[in-house]
Scaffold this active site. Structure first.
Site, PDB file in Angstrom:
ATOM      1  N   TYR A   1      35.889  28.036  32.799  1.00  0.00           N
ATOM      2  CA  TYR A   1      37.101  28.552  33.462  1.00  0.00           C
ATOM      3  C   TYR A   1      38.101  27.420  33.698  1.00  0.00           C
ATOM      4  CZ  TYR A   1      40.019  30.582  37.154  1.00  0.00           C
ATOM      5  OH  TYR A   1      41.087  31.017  37.911  1.00  0.00           O
TER       6      TYR A   1
ATOM      7  N   GLY B   1      47.310  42.070  33.818  1.00  0.00           N
ATOM      8  CA  GLY B   1      46.260  42.035  34.854  1.00  0.00           C
ATOM      9  C   GLY B   1      46.778  42.589  36.170  1.00  0.00           C
TER      10      GLY B   1
ATOM     11  N   LYS C   1      42.009  27.050  32.320  1.00  0.00           N
ATOM     12  CA  LYS C   1      43.203  26.972  33.165  1.00  0.00           C
ATOM     13  C   LYS C   1      43.971  25.671  32.920  1.00  0.00           C
ATOM     14  CE  LYS C   1      42.904  30.987  34.979  1.00  0.00           C
ATOM     15  NZ  LYS C   1      43.972  31.995  34.821  1.00  0.00           N
TER      16      LYS C   1
HETATM   17  P1  NAP Z   1      41.099  40.358  39.598  1.00  0.00           P
HETATM   18  O1  NAP Z   1      41.168  40.785  41.031  1.00  0.00           O
HETATM   19  O2  NAP Z   1      39.811  40.422  38.887  1.00  0.00           O
HETATM   20  O3  NAP Z   1      42.209  41.176  38.793  1.00  0.00           O
HETATM   21  C1  NAP Z   1      42.446  40.867  37.434  1.00  0.00           C
HETATM   22  C2  NAP Z   1      42.897  42.101  36.713  1.00  0.00           C
HETATM   23  O4  NAP Z   1      43.081  41.744  35.342  1.00  0.00           O
HETATM   24  C3  NAP Z   1      41.860  43.217  36.746  1.00  0.00           C
HETATM   25  O5  NAP Z   1      42.475  44.474  36.931  1.00  0.00           O
HETATM   26  C4  NAP Z   1      41.215  43.101  35.371  1.00  0.00           C
HETATM   27  O6  NAP Z   1      40.639  44.304  34.888  1.00  0.00           O
HETATM   28  C5  NAP Z   1      42.395  42.676  34.536  1.00  0.00           C
HETATM   29  N1  NAP Z   1      41.950  42.121  33.267  1.00  0.00           N
HETATM   30  C6  NAP Z   1      40.859  41.317  33.035  1.00  0.00           C
HETATM   31  N2  NAP Z   1      40.738  41.040  31.746  1.00  0.00           N
HETATM   32  C7  NAP Z   1      41.774  41.661  31.118  1.00  0.00           C
HETATM   33  C8  NAP Z   1      42.183  41.758  29.767  1.00  0.00           C
HETATM   34  N3  NAP Z   1      41.462  41.202  28.775  1.00  0.00           N
HETATM   35  N4  NAP Z   1      43.300  42.461  29.458  1.00  0.00           N
HETATM   36  C9  NAP Z   1      44.006  43.068  30.445  1.00  0.00           C
HETATM   37  N5  NAP Z   1      43.649  43.043  31.748  1.00  0.00           N
HETATM   38  C10 NAP Z   1      42.554  42.331  32.084  1.00  0.00           C
HETATM   39  O7  NAP Z   1      41.586  38.834  39.459  1.00  0.00           O
HETATM   40  P2  NAP Z   1      42.553  37.965  40.401  1.00  0.00           P
HETATM   41  O8  NAP Z   1      41.715  37.266  41.406  1.00  0.00           O
HETATM   42  O9  NAP Z   1      43.695  38.773  40.829  1.00  0.00           O
HETATM   43  O10 NAP Z   1      43.017  36.874  39.333  1.00  0.00           O
HETATM   44  C11 NAP Z   1      44.233  37.038  38.605  1.00  0.00           C
HETATM   45  C12 NAP Z   1      44.574  35.711  37.940  1.00  0.00           C
HETATM   46  O11 NAP Z   1      44.678  34.699  38.939  1.00  0.00           O
HETATM   47  C13 NAP Z   1      43.522  35.216  36.955  1.00  0.00           C
HETATM   48  O12 NAP Z   1      44.167  34.595  35.877  1.00  0.00           O
HETATM   49  C14 NAP Z   1      42.736  34.209  37.766  1.00  0.00           C
HETATM   50  O13 NAP Z   1      42.117  33.261  36.969  1.00  0.00           O
HETATM   51  C15 NAP Z   1      43.838  33.615  38.603  1.00  0.00           C
HETATM   52  N6  NAP Z   1      43.374  32.962  39.833  1.00  0.00           N
HETATM   53  C16 NAP Z   1      42.775  33.685  40.820  1.00  0.00           C
HETATM   54  C17 NAP Z   1      42.359  33.027  41.971  1.00  0.00           C
HETATM   55  C18 NAP Z   1      41.730  33.775  43.141  1.00  0.00           C
HETATM   56  O14 NAP Z   1      41.327  33.119  44.102  1.00  0.00           O
HETATM   57  N7  NAP Z   1      41.617  35.071  43.126  1.00  0.00           N
HETATM   58  C19 NAP Z   1      42.532  31.662  42.108  1.00  0.00           C
HETATM   59  C20 NAP Z   1      43.141  30.957  41.065  1.00  0.00           C
HETATM   60  C21 NAP Z   1      43.575  31.628  39.932  1.00  0.00           C
HETATM   61  P3  NAP Z   1      39.052  44.566  35.111  1.00  0.00           P
HETATM   62  O15 NAP Z   1      38.928  44.964  36.564  1.00  0.00           O
HETATM   63  O16 NAP Z   1      38.749  45.632  34.148  1.00  0.00           O
HETATM   64  O17 NAP Z   1      38.350  43.262  34.832  1.00  0.00           O
END
Ligand code: NAP
Length: 258
Positions: A157, A14, A161
């Site tokens: 979700y 990701g 987690k």
């Molecule tokens: P993001 O900005 O949406 O980035 C996630 C990346 O992962 C995107 O490039 C996405 O591609 C890619 N991805 C999604 N599904 C995938 C798959 N099946 N195989 C390979 N790549 C994949 O998300 P983020 O906010 O950085 O979140 C990253 C992690 O942190 C996640 O696990 C999320 O649950 C966790 N998290 C985030 C937050 C927050 O506030 N942002 C808080 C707590 C936990 P696409 O663009 O094509 O979807």
């Protein structure tokens, strides 16, 4: 912490956006060779370009974490290019919102497939090499949502987690004699492309609920993960680290108003 990843190779899933891109940039800056894994190939290449522009080494791998064969290909491509797999940050995740009344079986399955099964496949693909090396650091990206807090619309979700932490604790025991640790970071609300979809109003109100008064950055998560992925964290396994600006602390809204 610069230099702590010298001669190490890290795989980050990701990593085409958000927290994963932050992890990739900070790990590369700390000296690691970084396999930048994302289902979006252009995004993975863009992250590698950022790493290389800063003087680091990266490899873009287009792969979907929900496909076991693609995770095996990811591990092999990393080995072919860099010869080792020292760190895995199983970070790819999705967080679509759906209230319980309208949540479909397909919504549920998709979220578990990416967030839980995807981490399992990534870990399983990297383990043989880590065992051969008798060295490995696995860092899962969980969340405060599920393990500690709840939020309407994110029951599937939150379940995913929390499941990751159950997976982590048993995995940590299974690999403990092989020099491999398994830990998790629990981000609060972090400014990423994914979070931007929730809208400006959500973000403004969320800031008001955080004692530090601001959302976190991908780098805030990356520095915590970098510590757990370092040699120095060798005796820490099966543990969680919350990075949330104090968001889980207030007992009620009164705690923020007083
Ligand atoms: P993001 O900005 O949406 O980035 C996630 C990346 O992962 C995107 O490039 C996405 O591609 C890619 N991805 C999604 N599904 C995938 C798959 N099946 N195989 C390979 N790549 C994949 O998300 P983020 O906010 O950085 O979140 C990253 C992690 O942190 C996640 O696990 C999320 O649950 C966790 N998290 C985030 C937050 C927050 O506030 N942002 C808080 C707590 C936990 P696409 O663009 O094509 O979807």
């Amino acid at each position: 912490m610069l230099g702590v990843m010298q001669d190490r190779t890290a795989i980050i899933t990701g990593a085409g956006a958000g927290i994963g891109r932050g992890l990739a940039r900070i790990f590369a800056r700390a000296g690691a060779n970084v396999a930048v894994v994302d289902r979006n190939e252009a995004a993975a290449i863009a992250t590698v370009e950022l790493i290389e522009a800063a003087g680091g080494r990266g490899l873009a791998v287009a792969a979907d974490v929900t496909a076991r064969a693609e995770m095996e290909r990811m591990a092999q491509a990393t080995l072919d290019q860099f010869g080792r797999i020292d760190v895995l940050c199983a970070n790819a995740g999705i967080f679509p919102q759906a209230a319980l009344d309208t949540l479909t079986e397909a919504d549920w399955d998709r979220v578990q497939a990416v967030n839980v099964k995807g981490a399992f496949f990534a870990v399983q693909a990297c383990l043989p090499q880590m065992r051969r090396q008798r060295y490995g650091r696995i860092v899962l990206t969980s969340s405060i949502t599920g393990p500690i807090t709840g939020f309407p619309g994110w029951s599937h979700y939150g379940a995913s987690k929390a499941a990751l932490l159950g997976f982590m604790r048993t995995a940590a025991i299974e690999v403990a004699r092989d020099g491999i640790t398994v830990n998790a970071v629990l981000p609060g609300n972090i400014r990423t492309e994914g979070l931007a979809d929730t809208g400006a109003d959500y973000i403004r109100r969320m800031e008001q609920s955080i004692p530090m008064g601001e959302l976190g950055t991908p780098e805030d998560i990356a520095y915590a993960a970098l510590f757990l992925a370092s040699e120095q964290a060798r005796y820490i396994t099966g543990q969680t680290l919350v990075i949330d600006g104090g968001q889980v602390l207030p007992e009620s809204i009164l705690a923020l108003e007083s």
